[in-house]
Design an enzyme around this catalytic site. Sequence first.
Site, PDB file in Angstrom:
ATOM      1  N   THR A  74      38.686  40.521  34.801  1.00  0.00           N
ATOM      2  CA  THR A  74      39.266  39.427  34.007  1.00  0.00           C
ATOM      3  C   THR A  74      39.540  39.906  32.583  1.00  0.00           C
ATOM      4  O   THR A  74      40.614  39.631  32.021  1.00  0.00           O
ATOM      5  CB  THR A  74      38.317  38.210  34.014  1.00  0.00           C
ATOM      6  OG1 THR A  74      38.113  37.818  35.378  1.00  0.00           O
ATOM      7  CG2 THR A  74      38.894  37.051  33.239  1.00  0.00           C
ATOM      8  N   HIS A 207      32.151  45.076  40.863  1.00  0.00           N
ATOM      9  CA  HIS A 207      31.325  44.333  41.827  1.00  0.00           C
ATOM     10  C   HIS A 207      32.008  44.067  43.155  1.00  0.00           C
ATOM     11  O   HIS A 207      31.373  43.626  44.107  1.00  0.00           O
ATOM     12  CB  HIS A 207      30.760  43.044  41.212  1.00  0.00           C
ATOM     13  CG  HIS A 207      31.721  41.929  41.005  1.00  0.00           C
ATOM     14  ND1 HIS A 207      31.787  40.852  41.850  1.00  0.00           N
ATOM     15  CD2 HIS A 207      32.638  41.692  40.041  1.00  0.00           C
ATOM     16  CE1 HIS A 207      32.701  39.988  41.397  1.00  0.00           C
ATOM     17  NE2 HIS A 207      33.231  40.481  40.304  1.00  0.00           N
ATOM     18  N   CYS A 332      36.130  27.573  42.522  1.00  0.00           N
ATOM     19  CA  CYS A 332      36.166  27.851  41.097  1.00  0.00           C
ATOM     20  C   CYS A 332      34.728  27.949  40.609  1.00  0.00           C
ATOM     21  O   CYS A 332      33.783  27.809  41.387  1.00  0.00           O
ATOM     22  CB  CYS A 332      36.975  26.802  40.351  1.00  0.00           C
ATOM     23  SG  CYS A 332      36.439  25.144  40.676  1.00  0.00           S
TER      24      CYS A 332
HETATM   25  N1  PLP Z   1      41.363  39.960  40.693  1.00  0.00           N
HETATM   26  C1  PLP Z   1      41.034  39.727  41.976  1.00  0.00           C
HETATM   27  C2  PLP Z   1      42.033  39.973  43.054  1.00  0.00           C
HETATM   28  C3  PLP Z   1      39.764  39.243  42.284  1.00  0.00           C
HETATM   29  O1  PLP Z   1      39.441  39.002  43.567  1.00  0.00           O
HETATM   30  C4  PLP Z   1      38.836  39.027  41.238  1.00  0.00           C
HETATM   31  C5  PLP Z   1      37.475  38.473  41.522  1.00  0.00           C
HETATM   32  O2  PLP Z   1      37.308  37.551  42.291  1.00  0.00           O
HETATM   33  C6  PLP Z   1      39.228  39.289  39.917  1.00  0.00           C
HETATM   34  C7  PLP Z   1      40.493  39.753  39.689  1.00  0.00           C
HETATM   35  C8  PLP Z   1      38.285  39.063  38.754  1.00  0.00           C
HETATM   36  O3  PLP Z   1      37.324  40.087  38.708  1.00  0.00           O
HETATM   37  P1  PLP Z   1      36.051  40.017  37.741  1.00  0.00           P
HETATM   38  O4  PLP Z   1      35.032  39.194  38.454  1.00  0.00           O
HETATM   39  O5  PLP Z   1      35.612  41.454  37.587  1.00  0.00           O
HETATM   40  O6  PLP Z   1      36.481  39.454  36.443  1.00  0.00           O
END
Ligand code: PLP
Length: 389
Positions: A74, A207, A332
């Site tokens: 994110t 993760h 969410c």
């Molecule tokens: N992009 C995708 C396709 C995801 O599945 C996720 C997590 O669910 C993210 C971005 C966000 O990742 P993070 O939890 O490292 O912010």
Amino acid sequence: MSGRKRTYLDWNATAPLSAAARESVLSALDLQGNPSSVHGEGRAVRALIDGARRDVAALVGAEPAHVIFTSGATEAANMVLTPDFRMGRTPLSVGRLYVSAIEHPAVREGGRFDRENVTEIPVTPAGLVDLDALKALLEAHDRAAGLPMVAIMLANNETGIVQPVRQAADIVHKAGGIFVVDAVQAAGRLPLSIIELDADFMILSAHKLSGPKGAGALVSRGEVLMPKVLIHGGGQEKGHRSGTENATAIAGFAAAAREATGGLEERTAAILRLRDGMEARMTELAGDVIIHGRDVSRLCNTTFFSLPGLKSETGQIAFDLEGIAISAGSACSSGKVGASHVLTAMGFDAGLGALRVSLGSTTTETDVERFLEAFGRIAGRRRQGVAAA
Ligand code: PLP
């Protein structure tokens, strides 16, 4: 449910920490120094981070110098999705961001762009980004306002559908745009090369690879075209992301990246066998089950299905009561289940419930068997008109 063995089949939400990643995290916790310090203690942590940069770069065929560690995907998305870029020392404006309608909210929210400067690219009923629509959008792009930027995920987190990213890269680059690929779900499940995909930037998260939560990376193709800094301060990560590096999480990320890079073919083939066998049995148990994306290229580990008459939330609770952790794919942070924006983008009725089963490297036949037993019971109760939960 207490005392009963739980079955975890929600690897796309987060993949359980691997033993190697756990070990790396624990040994990094014992390192005392600040990686920016010049003394031996500091240099030991710096060496760990430099090694991690090489491991994460190797996962996506990039140069180590082009990996910026972040707190997760994110943050990486918010770093790169900005109207303000520079090409060397020259400021460069991005006028509009185009994101596929099925992106994860981390990307779909548009980062630092104003909402009115974000346009969604539709997907086909098969769940693939509509490349003709992308072409048309970029042809109509007003260059006076700045360059176009396009963000498309390599594999969708809900359906697992693999997107035509290489073809999209050609279209974006022909239009003089910047191309960002969210490779969060594809990493460790597909061979990855930032060069072969012709992406300018790639987003990763530890993760989803069995690394720790709270680490990720923005990987760039070079160091000339770079986004405006998001987090200012002490100038860590060559000034692109200030703040003392989270060396423990980065160490776990690196261990997970090493594991994900090695033995990819055998690992994914084994998961695919389990998944395909599971889907065949699901169809036998419930003839009306809809498995989304079955006819297109999908990740080896993901099954996104609908049982007509079963709501996502009800189904999720029913499986949880059976000891099975699966998800609706679109929970969410509040844990509330909304309609899947991915299925809606594919043209399905917003009321259609769907559930996601996602397997991983330690998933066993017994796990799948447990899921199928619960699946049979829940599908049957639904047919008898009894509340599924
Ligand atoms: N992009 C995708 C396709 C995801 O599945 C996720 C997590 O669910 C993210 C971005 C966000 O990742 P993070 O939890 O490292 O912010």
